[in-house]
Write a protein that holds these residues in place. Structure first.
Motif, PDB file in Angstrom:
ATOM      1  N   LEU A 161       8.835   1.648   8.771  1.00  0.00           N
ATOM      2  CA  LEU A 161       7.950   2.523   8.001  1.00  0.00           C
ATOM      3  C   LEU A 161       7.165   3.457   8.903  1.00  0.00           C
ATOM      4  O   LEU A 161       6.954   4.626   8.569  1.00  0.00           O
ATOM      5  CB  LEU A 161       6.991   1.681   7.160  1.00  0.00           C
ATOM      6  N   LEU A 179       9.390   6.252   9.866  1.00  0.00           N
ATOM      7  CA  LEU A 179       9.553   7.213   8.780  1.00  0.00           C
ATOM      8  C   LEU A 179       8.300   8.056   8.596  1.00  0.00           C
ATOM      9  O   LEU A 179       8.376   9.249   8.271  1.00  0.00           O
ATOM     10  CB  LEU A 179       9.885   6.479   7.480  1.00  0.00           C
ATOM     11  N   ALA A 222       1.903   7.962   3.014  1.00  0.00           N
ATOM     12  CA  ALA A 222       2.280   6.604   3.417  1.00  0.00           C
ATOM     13  C   ALA A 222       1.160   5.624   3.095  1.00  0.00           C
ATOM     14  O   ALA A 222       0.020   5.811   3.530  1.00  0.00           O
ATOM     15  CB  ALA A 222       2.602   6.563   4.912  1.00  0.00           C
ATOM     16  N   LEU A 252       5.871   6.547   0.885  1.00  0.00           N
ATOM     17  CA  LEU A 252       6.239   5.302   1.552  1.00  0.00           C
ATOM     18  C   LEU A 252       5.212   4.235   1.188  1.00  0.00           C
ATOM     19  O   LEU A 252       4.008   4.446   1.374  1.00  0.00           O
ATOM     20  CB  LEU A 252       6.262   5.487   3.076  1.00  0.00           C
ATOM     21  N   ASP A 265       4.186   0.096   1.545  1.00  0.00           N
ATOM     22  CA  ASP A 265       4.432  -1.161   2.241  1.00  0.00           C
ATOM     23  C   ASP A 265       3.574  -2.259   1.629  1.00  0.00           C
ATOM     24  O   ASP A 265       2.449  -2.482   2.076  1.00  0.00           O
ATOM     25  CB  ASP A 265       4.102  -1.004   3.725  1.00  0.00           C
ATOM     26  N   LYS A 269      10.866   8.003  -3.140  1.00  0.00           N
ATOM     27  CA  LYS A 269       9.996   6.828  -3.022  1.00  0.00           C
ATOM     28  C   LYS A 269      10.725   5.708  -2.270  1.00  0.00           C
ATOM     29  O   LYS A 269      11.845   5.349  -2.614  1.00  0.00           O
ATOM     30  CB  LYS A 269       9.574   6.335  -4.415  1.00  0.00           C
ATOM     31  N   VAL A 270      10.053   5.188  -1.248  1.00  0.00           N
ATOM     32  CA  VAL A 270      10.609   4.101  -0.437  1.00  0.00           C
ATOM     33  C   VAL A 270       9.636   2.934  -0.497  1.00  0.00           C
ATOM     34  O   VAL A 270       8.471   3.066  -0.108  1.00  0.00           O
ATOM     35  CB  VAL A 270      10.823   4.529   1.027  1.00  0.00           C
TER      36      VAL A 270
END
Length: 469
Positions: free
Chosen positions: A88, A91, A110, A188, A190, A217-218
């Protein structure tokens, strides 16, 4: 405009691990000394060897490649220590790769570590303007978005309090509101949403689904249900490498199998003492009459000291199953192969819907004599369950054998995934949502016209409304 938003090509990321605290000093110095041309060749070689011995490279990521198209919702499933934070940060642009290339097209938002990007001494309002300025927005542009951010975060007057006074849930609310309301092109996330309360999680998922269709979207997470519901494609990262890529449903199934197989490396406190063989024997006629389903090796996961070789799924009268409906008695018979004596074993099942969501399940720990023993050899294990009142459609059955006496904490010896498909019907009944939860005690009573509203008092409610967490 390219249809690809994120490209990761053969990326590796190595971190230096020093052999001792002192090696951080003498290692680089010896390396420099080894480059001095006036030193004798033997001395230079010795310095280089000692410098090299002072550290080793730890690869958090190794030869990772992935490609994410613009507007896609992609999940990355990982176990702890598998390189998710490193990926992440690569990225997001806060780390550079040791090898390979990372290309991200578009403005990035992020949500990494809790509170990252916030100054604890600043108020929520000041942090909103700080984050917007970091992302290249003018004060006038931020002014136009500020009310939308505050409304989405829904933290009330705390917007003018220092961030250090916020709870973790309030911090996530503000961080997510800033990220989504400033219209990023790449988002992003997490594990951040796992901290917020359920109402805010639902609100975020609706917003991403409805208002962020064009945003890439990740999601990096351990939450299997979130991956199934929010993403359409997923990667599985294991020990810094891509172990699987495919549809979210297939990725979740692979992740579960991988996690079960990894339990073979867990140090277990359960021993295998001498166990007496069972008194009763299986009637050979029963074995011959059952319609057995052979289990493929690709359907199995777990330690494997006890294996499910065959499965028979029938009605209670041992007749084959066509369609099922609520309260039908389902009988499961497992043909097991046990490599060594086991003192504490349990069996169980899970029903999955067509998307792979786990609808319901149980194991034999719920029974009075649900923990059983096995000797080395072949065994027949049988249990029943009643079909629940769930929405009509197709469902698959996953069955398992575990070692231990705890319903949640036990060693997965063998899981057989998706061994049979059921088609369920609901004649004469409407099924709301996934399943029906019966209502009771309906009462309808008039309220007299002369009863004032002020006479009605509200008692303290035990259920939570939307809060800040």
């Amino acid at each position: 405009m390219s249809s690809t938003a994120i490209t990761v090509e053969n990326v590796s990321k190595a971190y230096t691990v020093w052999s001792s605290p002192g090696a951080r000093l003498h290692g680089p110095l010896l390396g420099r000394l080894g480059q001095l041309p006036f030193l004798p060749g033997g001395a230079r070689a010795l310095c280089k060897r000692l410098s090299h011995d002072a550290f080793r490279n730890y690869y958090a990521l190794r030869d990772v490649s992935l490609e994410i198209r613009r507007g896609a919702s992609v999940g990355i499933l990982v176990r702890n220590g598998s390189g998710k934070s490193t990926l992440l940060q690569l990225l997001a642009g806060t780390l550079t790769p040791t090898l390979g290339d990372v290309t991200v097209i578009g403005r990035i938002a992020a949500l990494l570590e809790l509170g990252s990007g916030f100054d604890a001494e600043f108020t929520g309002r000041e942090n909103v303007y700080l984050n917007a300025a970091i992302r290249g927005m003018t004060r006038r542009q931020t002014d136009a978005k500020f009310d939308e951010i505050v409304a989405f975060a829904d933290i009330g007057d705390f917007i003018d309090q220092p961030i250090k006074t916020y709870s973790s849930g309030m911090m996530v609310r503000l961080a997510f509101a800033v990220s989504v309301c400033l219209k990023p092109e790449v988002l992003l996330v997490d594990e951040a949403l796992s901290v917020g309360d359920i109402f805010f999680q639902q609100k975020c998922i609706r917003h991403m689904r409805d208002a962020m269709k064009d945003v890439t979207k990740v999601f990096v997470t351990h939450d299997l249900e979130a991956v199934r519901k929010v993403t359409e494609y997923a990667y599985v990262l294991d020990h810094g490498e891509i172990a699987f890529q495919g549809s979210s449903r297939d990725a979740v199934e692979f992740y579960i199998k991988m996690s079960h197989n990894a339990s073979d490396r867990i140090v277990r406190s359960i021993r295998s003492p001498q166990v007496k063989p069972p008194v009763s024997r299986v009637d050979p006629g029963v074995l011959a009459d059952l319609c057995w389903l052979d289990i493929k090796s690709t359907q199995l996961s777990g330690v494997g000291e006890v294996l499910i070789k065959r499965v028979a799924v029938t009605h209670a009268d041992l007749h084959s199953i066509g369609t099922v409906q609520a309260k039908d008695r389902i009988t499961i018979q497992l043909w097991l192969s046990c490599a060594a004596a086991k003192a504490h074993m349990i069996a169980g099942y899970i029903l999955n819907d067509r998307l792979g969501n786990q609808v319901c399940g149980e194991n034999t720990c719920s029974l009075t004599d649900g923990v059983f023993s096995l000797v080395a050899g072949e065994h027949l294990v049988r249990f029943d369950f009643d079909w629940p009142e769930i929405r009509p459609g197709d469902y698959t059955l996953t069955i398992g054998i575990g070692e231990g006496a705890d319903p949640l904490r036990h060693v997965i010896q063998c899981w057989a995934h998706n061994v049979v498909k059921f088609s369920t019907v609901s004649p004469g009944r409407v099924i709301h949502c996934i399943f029906n939860n019966p209502m009771s005690n309906l009462a309808v009573m008039p309220i007299s016209n002369d009863q004032e509203q002020g006479d009605v008092r509200c008692s303290g409610a035990s259920l939570s409304s939307v809060g800040y967490d």
